[in-house]
Design an enzyme around this catalytic site. Sequence first.
Site, PDB file in Angstrom:
ATOM      1  N   LYS A  55      -2.646   2.644   9.905  1.00  0.00           N
ATOM      2  CA  LYS A  55      -1.510   2.706  10.849  1.00  0.00           C
ATOM      3  C   LYS A  55      -1.419   4.084  11.501  1.00  0.00           C
ATOM      4  O   LYS A  55      -1.281   4.205  12.713  1.00  0.00           O
ATOM      5  CB  LYS A  55      -0.184   2.371  10.125  1.00  0.00           C
ATOM      6  CG  LYS A  55      -0.169   0.994   9.467  1.00  0.00           C
ATOM      7  CD  LYS A  55       1.166   0.656   8.829  1.00  0.00           C
ATOM      8  CE  LYS A  55       1.545   1.503   7.613  1.00  0.00           C
ATOM      9  NZ  LYS A  55       0.658   1.315   6.432  1.00  0.00           N
ATOM     10  N   ARG A  73       9.974  -2.425   7.283  1.00  0.00           N
ATOM     11  CA  ARG A  73       9.280  -2.854   6.066  1.00  0.00           C
ATOM     12  C   ARG A  73      10.056  -3.927   5.313  1.00  0.00           C
ATOM     13  O   ARG A  73       9.603  -4.360   4.250  1.00  0.00           O
ATOM     14  CB  ARG A  73       9.140  -1.652   5.130  1.00  0.00           C
ATOM     15  CG  ARG A  73       7.793  -0.941   5.214  1.00  0.00           C
ATOM     16  CD  ARG A  73       7.902   0.278   4.331  1.00  0.00           C
ATOM     17  NE  ARG A  73       6.666   0.679   3.738  1.00  0.00           N
ATOM     18  CZ  ARG A  73       5.868   1.615   4.253  1.00  0.00           C
ATOM     19  NH1 ARG A  73       6.156   2.197   5.380  1.00  0.00           N
ATOM     20  NH2 ARG A  73       4.773   1.959   3.610  1.00  0.00           N
ATOM     21  N   ARG A 103      -8.629   9.576   0.294  1.00  0.00           N
ATOM     22  CA  ARG A 103      -7.699  10.452   0.996  1.00  0.00           C
ATOM     23  C   ARG A 103      -6.962  11.376   0.026  1.00  0.00           C
ATOM     24  O   ARG A 103      -6.562  12.488   0.388  1.00  0.00           O
ATOM     25  CB  ARG A 103      -6.682   9.625   1.804  1.00  0.00           C
ATOM     26  CG  ARG A 103      -5.866  10.516   2.736  1.00  0.00           C
ATOM     27  CD  ARG A 103      -4.881   9.740   3.579  1.00  0.00           C
ATOM     28  NE  ARG A 103      -3.903   9.079   2.733  1.00  0.00           N
ATOM     29  CZ  ARG A 103      -2.966   8.272   3.190  1.00  0.00           C
ATOM     30  NH1 ARG A 103      -2.899   7.987   4.473  1.00  0.00           N
ATOM     31  NH2 ARG A 103      -2.101   7.721   2.375  1.00  0.00           N
ATOM     32  N   ARG A 114      -0.719  14.060  -0.936  1.00  0.00           N
ATOM     33  CA  ARG A 114       0.354  13.073  -1.156  1.00  0.00           C
ATOM     34  C   ARG A 114       0.338  12.615  -2.598  1.00  0.00           C
ATOM     35  O   ARG A 114      -0.662  12.091  -3.077  1.00  0.00           O
ATOM     36  CB  ARG A 114       0.162  11.877  -0.209  1.00  0.00           C
ATOM     37  CG  ARG A 114       0.689  12.136   1.176  1.00  0.00           C
ATOM     38  CD  ARG A 114       0.436  10.981   2.130  1.00  0.00           C
ATOM     39  NE  ARG A 114       1.011   9.709   1.694  1.00  0.00           N
ATOM     40  CZ  ARG A 114       1.102   8.640   2.474  1.00  0.00           C
ATOM     41  NH1 ARG A 114       0.681   8.691   3.735  1.00  0.00           N
ATOM     42  NH2 ARG A 114       1.625   7.522   2.011  1.00  0.00           N
ATOM     43  N   ARG A 136       2.160   0.418  -4.672  1.00  0.00           N
ATOM     44  CA  ARG A 136       2.474   0.401  -3.231  1.00  0.00           C
ATOM     45  C   ARG A 136       1.953  -0.891  -2.601  1.00  0.00           C
ATOM     46  O   ARG A 136       2.621  -1.491  -1.767  1.00  0.00           O
ATOM     47  CB  ARG A 136       1.839   1.610  -2.527  1.00  0.00           C
ATOM     48  CG  ARG A 136       2.569   2.921  -2.809  1.00  0.00           C
ATOM     49  CD  ARG A 136       1.693   4.129  -2.530  1.00  0.00           C
ATOM     50  NE  ARG A 136       1.315   4.272  -1.133  1.00  0.00           N
ATOM     51  CZ  ARG A 136       0.326   5.073  -0.720  1.00  0.00           C
ATOM     52  NH1 ARG A 136      -0.366   5.785  -1.594  1.00  0.00           N
ATOM     53  NH2 ARG A 136       0.058   5.168   0.556  1.00  0.00           N
TER      54      ARG A 136
HETATM   55  P1  AP5 Z   1      -4.095   5.866   7.471  1.00  0.00           P
HETATM   56  O1  AP5 Z   1      -4.278   5.813   8.934  1.00  0.00           O
HETATM   57  O2  AP5 Z   1      -3.435   7.037   6.873  1.00  0.00           O
HETATM   58  O3  AP5 Z   1      -3.388   4.517   6.955  1.00  0.00           O
HETATM   59  P2  AP5 Z   1      -1.852   4.146   6.888  1.00  0.00           P
HETATM   60  O4  AP5 Z   1      -1.786   2.678   7.122  1.00  0.00           O
HETATM   61  O5  AP5 Z   1      -1.064   5.037   7.776  1.00  0.00           O
HETATM   62  O6  AP5 Z   1      -1.601   4.438   5.344  1.00  0.00           O
HETATM   63  P3  AP5 Z   1      -0.369   5.131   4.624  1.00  0.00           P
HETATM   64  O7  AP5 Z   1      -0.852   5.548   3.272  1.00  0.00           O
HETATM   65  O8  AP5 Z   1       0.255   6.152   5.475  1.00  0.00           O
HETATM   66  O9  AP5 Z   1       0.542   3.905   4.467  1.00  0.00           O
HETATM   67  P4  AP5 Z   1       1.832   3.724   3.663  1.00  0.00           P
HETATM   68  O10 AP5 Z   1       2.400   2.545   4.350  1.00  0.00           O
HETATM   69  O11 AP5 Z   1       1.640   3.618   2.208  1.00  0.00           O
HETATM   70  O12 AP5 Z   1       2.597   5.114   3.831  1.00  0.00           O
HETATM   71  P5  AP5 Z   1       3.897   5.550   4.603  1.00  0.00           P
HETATM   72  O13 AP5 Z   1       3.728   6.982   4.918  1.00  0.00           O
HETATM   73  O14 AP5 Z   1       4.231   4.612   5.681  1.00  0.00           O
HETATM   74  O15 AP5 Z   1      -5.518   5.642   6.812  1.00  0.00           O
HETATM   75  C1  AP5 Z   1      -5.694   5.728   5.397  1.00  0.00           C
HETATM   76  C2  AP5 Z   1      -7.022   6.438   5.097  1.00  0.00           C
HETATM   77  O16 AP5 Z   1      -8.105   5.600   5.533  1.00  0.00           O
HETATM   78  C3  AP5 Z   1      -7.186   7.785   5.826  1.00  0.00           C
HETATM   79  O17 AP5 Z   1      -7.834   8.685   4.994  1.00  0.00           O
HETATM   80  C4  AP5 Z   1      -8.054   7.422   7.042  1.00  0.00           C
HETATM   81  O18 AP5 Z   1      -8.822   8.495   7.477  1.00  0.00           O
HETATM   82  C5  AP5 Z   1      -8.909   6.292   6.499  1.00  0.00           C
HETATM   83  N1  AP5 Z   1      -9.267   5.290   7.521  1.00  0.00           N
HETATM   84  C6  AP5 Z   1      -8.495   4.877   8.570  1.00  0.00           C
HETATM   85  N2  AP5 Z   1      -9.126   3.940   9.277  1.00  0.00           N
HETATM   86  C7  AP5 Z   1     -10.341   3.746   8.664  1.00  0.00           C
HETATM   87  C8  AP5 Z   1     -11.449   2.894   8.933  1.00  0.00           C
HETATM   88  N3  AP5 Z   1     -11.466   2.051   9.984  1.00  0.00           N
HETATM   89  N4  AP5 Z   1     -12.497   2.919   8.090  1.00  0.00           N
HETATM   90  C9  AP5 Z   1     -12.497   3.775   7.013  1.00  0.00           C
HETATM   91  N5  AP5 Z   1     -11.474   4.617   6.719  1.00  0.00           N
HETATM   92  C10 AP5 Z   1     -10.413   4.597   7.531  1.00  0.00           C
HETATM   93  O19 AP5 Z   1       5.019   5.392   3.468  1.00  0.00           O
HETATM   94  C11 AP5 Z   1       5.027   6.195   2.319  1.00  0.00           C
HETATM   95  C12 AP5 Z   1       6.255   5.890   1.487  1.00  0.00           C
HETATM   96  O20 AP5 Z   1       7.438   6.233   2.215  1.00  0.00           O
HETATM   97  C13 AP5 Z   1       6.476   4.423   1.087  1.00  0.00           C
HETATM   98  O21 AP5 Z   1       5.757   4.082  -0.059  1.00  0.00           O
HETATM   99  C14 AP5 Z   1       7.986   4.390   0.880  1.00  0.00           C
HETATM  100  O22 AP5 Z   1       8.339   4.960  -0.362  1.00  0.00           O
HETATM  101  C15 AP5 Z   1       8.497   5.310   1.975  1.00  0.00           C
HETATM  102  N6  AP5 Z   1       8.774   4.583   3.220  1.00  0.00           N
HETATM  103  C16 AP5 Z   1       8.147   4.739   4.409  1.00  0.00           C
HETATM  104  N7  AP5 Z   1       8.648   3.905   5.336  1.00  0.00           N
HETATM  105  C17 AP5 Z   1       9.611   3.189   4.714  1.00  0.00           C
HETATM  106  C18 AP5 Z   1      10.474   2.131   5.143  1.00  0.00           C
HETATM  107  N8  AP5 Z   1      10.418   1.653   6.396  1.00  0.00           N
HETATM  108  N9  AP5 Z   1      11.340   1.616   4.240  1.00  0.00           N
HETATM  109  C19 AP5 Z   1      11.414   2.103   2.983  1.00  0.00           C
HETATM  110  N10 AP5 Z   1      10.606   3.078   2.512  1.00  0.00           N
HETATM  111  C20 AP5 Z   1       9.709   3.617   3.360  1.00  0.00           C
HETATM  112 MG    MG Z   2       0.539   6.398   7.457  1.00  0.00          MG
END
Ligand code: AP5
Ligand code: MG
Length: 191
Positions: A14, A89, A128, A134, A146
Amino acid sequence: MLNIVLFGPPGAGKGTQSERLIEKYGLVHLSTGDLFRFHLKHETELGKLAKSYMDRGHLVPDEVTINMLKSAVLEQKEPKGFIFDGFPRTNPQAGALDQLLSKLNTQITLMLGLEVEEEELKTRLTQRALSSGRSDDADPEIIANRIAVYHRETAPVKEFYAAQNKYVAINGIGTIDSITERLFAAIEHHQ
Ligand code: AP5
Ligand code: MG
């Protein structure tokens, strides 16, 4: 306005793909995860609260998350559109977002859902962890939690947008460039 929800499990890409989309379409990128991490870093009250959930891989409560997102949207002066990354979410978050956007006389254009299987997600997040700092990447059990929380609490949000004919599934496996092309094609096709 072009308002995209970029959806998918942890590690689906994402954040990576958001950067490509904002560049092409001039959108405002709002990642609730990034906003929480900003608060964590600055040790605000909100950051301390969010940390207690994020460290375990649980969702931060809806009310807190919705209020933070609303302020971030309302802060923008004449935006061309938004990319919502990691929000909504839960169905209550999706309902609150619809309400907020309708007050601004706009709506969600599309939800693009990046589909990636579990083993690949685990590989990406474990990799990562070596550089992200993180704490939710550092422990395989937290990563698994997660992903489980995604299936249990977040995946149903697809139906919310499918019911409005706005959900498009995108194959999230392949090179970063090829996935960007799929996303662009889905947006162009819709316009
Ligand atoms: P990346 O692009 O970072 O993926 P992402 O989908 O953004 O993954 P996140 O870990 O950020 O998702 P998340 O939903 O757990 O975290 P968030 O910050 O939203 O890519 C991942 C890795 O893969 C990178 O190293 C990248 O380089 C690599 N990659 C990318 N594309 C690739 C490809 N095609 N091939 C190979 N490698 C690739 O949330 C974190 C926490 O915050 C949650 O757990 C929760 O506690 C809280 N939170 C956030 N939003 C909410 C909400 N709306 N409601 C409640 N709690 C929330
Ligand atoms: Mg992200």
